[in-house]
Structure formats: C-alpha cells, structure tokens
Design a protein around this motif. Structure first.
Motif, mmCIF file in Angstrom:
data_model
loop_
_atom_site.group_PDB
_atom_site.id
_atom_site.type_symbol
_atom_site.label_atom_id
_atom_site.label_comp_id
_atom_site.label_asym_id
_atom_site.label_seq_id
_atom_site.Cartn_x
_atom_site.Cartn_y
_atom_site.Cartn_z
ATOM 1 N N PRO A 1 55.305 41.118 9.262
ATOM 2 C CA PRO A 1 55.294 39.663 9.084
ATOM 3 C C PRO A 1 53.859 39.125 9.102
ATOM 4 O O PRO A 1 52.994 39.660 9.804
ATOM 5 C CB PRO A 1 56.085 39.136 10.286
ATOM 6 C CG PRO A 1 56.872 40.292 10.784
ATOM 7 C CD PRO A 1 56.092 41.521 10.429
ATOM 8 N N THR B 1 55.638 38.687 4.296
ATOM 9 C CA THR B 1 55.182 39.966 4.861
ATOM 10 C C THR B 1 53.929 40.443 4.127
ATOM 11 O O THR B 1 53.687 40.045 2.981
ATOM 12 C CB THR B 1 56.268 41.061 4.756
ATOM 13 O OG1 THR B 1 56.573 41.282 3.383
ATOM 14 C CG2 THR B 1 57.516 40.692 5.540
ATOM 15 N N ASP C 1 55.162 47.175 6.069
ATOM 16 C CA ASP C 1 55.249 45.747 5.748
ATOM 17 C C ASP C 1 55.481 45.012 7.058
ATOM 18 O O ASP C 1 56.473 45.266 7.757
ATOM 19 C CB ASP C 1 56.387 45.470 4.764
ATOM 20 C CG ASP C 1 56.049 45.926 3.350
ATOM 21 O OD1 ASP C 1 54.865 45.851 2.983
ATOM 22 O OD2 ASP C 1 56.954 46.370 2.627
#
Length: 202
Positions: free
Chosen positions: A130, A119, A128
C-alpha cells in the motif's frame, strides 16, 4: 691542637650552614610564592554540546538554504568544522560540496506518492505494498517501509548510523534522519536511541 681545629671546623660549618639558611629565608621573603597555574579546561555537558550543535546546524541551514538533516550531513562530513565547510563552499561551489558529502537535492522532491495509486511495487522485496507503507527519500527513491527499516537496523548495528545511504543501486544520498528515527522506533526503540546517540556523538 687537634681539638681546637675540630672545634673551629665545626664552628665554621655551623656558621656556613646558618648563613645559607638565613640567605634562603631572606630570598623567600623577597619573592612571593604563587601556586602553580592549573591548566585551563572547560566542562562540556550534554546540554552545552546540543546547544553548540544546534547553533552550527542553524548557521549551515541559513547559509546553504537546506533542511536540518542536510546540514547535519554536511557538518558530519566536514567533522563539524563550519569554517572548513564554508571554505570548501567558496572554493568548490555548492554542487561539488553536496556531491562529496552525499547530499542530494533533486529540485523539490515530492515525498507524497500520487493519490491515484493504491499500491506500489517495492524494487527491493518485489512486493506490491500500500502507498501508505512506502517512504521516499530526497533523492527520489522509494521503497516499502519494511525494507527501509531492515536496512536502517543493519546499518545502525554496523555502527554506520551517522550517514546511512539510500538502498538504491549506486545512490550515495544520505537518508533523512527523521525517516530513519520514525521507522526504527516503531520496531526497536532502543536502536532509535542508539541512532540518536551516534548522531549526538558525531
């Protein structure tokens, strides 16, 4: 006597008019009539314009050793005047010309984020996200695709889509048109078409 004068005046005017007509006909027979020249014009079709743009893009890409979206950014900045672009390049140099146009080349920017990261924190939304949902521009700045997409949509709707700048504070880099097109078309295909039309009309 009055009638005689009147008649001779009529004869005089008649013969005078006849001479004028004869003279006019003789002049006409000597000079050839030519239709007025139509103004020269050229019809520009969408295909011919695209071909002309492609030719200019390839010329600048070869000359400057840049990718297509950088070449387009330079051409838009210099109003598609390749000769002016070359003159500025010779006079001011590549670095100055790129800075003025908003073309940022920070060495070879790696558009892929490290595989060790799962992340990344987006500096815009402070989430946050991916790594697969993050995009990095040539300037090195990366943000989540959601924030990029919102930014692009706002700019296209404002009519600024010819040169959409990076979201990072004080960054003047122009965003990669392929990234703009890819992210916007996922949510708003009609806006992606509008973006392409703006680029075409640039």
């Amino acid at each position: 006597m009055g009638d005689y004068m009147s008649g001779s005046e009529e004869d005089y005017y008649y013969s005078s008019d006849q001479e004028s007509i004869d003279r006019f006909e003789n002049e006409d027979s000597e000079t050839q009539w030519a239709p007025p020249k139509a103004p020269s014009c050229k019809v520009i079709t969408k295909d011919s314009l695209l071909d002309a743009q492609r030719e200019d893009l390839l010329r600048v890409m070869d000359l400057m050793s840049v990718r297509e979206h950088h070449a387009r950014t330079l051409l838009i900045h210099y109003r598609w005047d390749v000769e002016k672009l070359i003159a500025v390049y010779v006079e001011k140099g590549k670095a100055c010309m790129f800075a003025e146009a908003g073309v940022t080349l920070v060495g070879a920017v790696d558009h892929d984020l490290p595989e060790s990261l799962s992340t990344v924190m987006c500096d815009i939304c402070i989430d946050d996200v991916p790594v697969s949902d993050v995009s990095k521009m040539d300037c090195g700045h990366c943000f989540c695709n959601d924030c990029w997409t919102k930014h692009f949509i706002v700019k296209i709707n404002e009519g600024q889509s010819k040169q959409i700048r990076c979201m990072a504070h004080k960054c003047i880099a122009i965003c990669d048109e392929a990234v703009v097109r890819k992210l916007v078309s996922k949510r708003h295909p009609d806006l992606a078409d509008k973006f392409d039309r703006f680029l075409f009309e640039s």
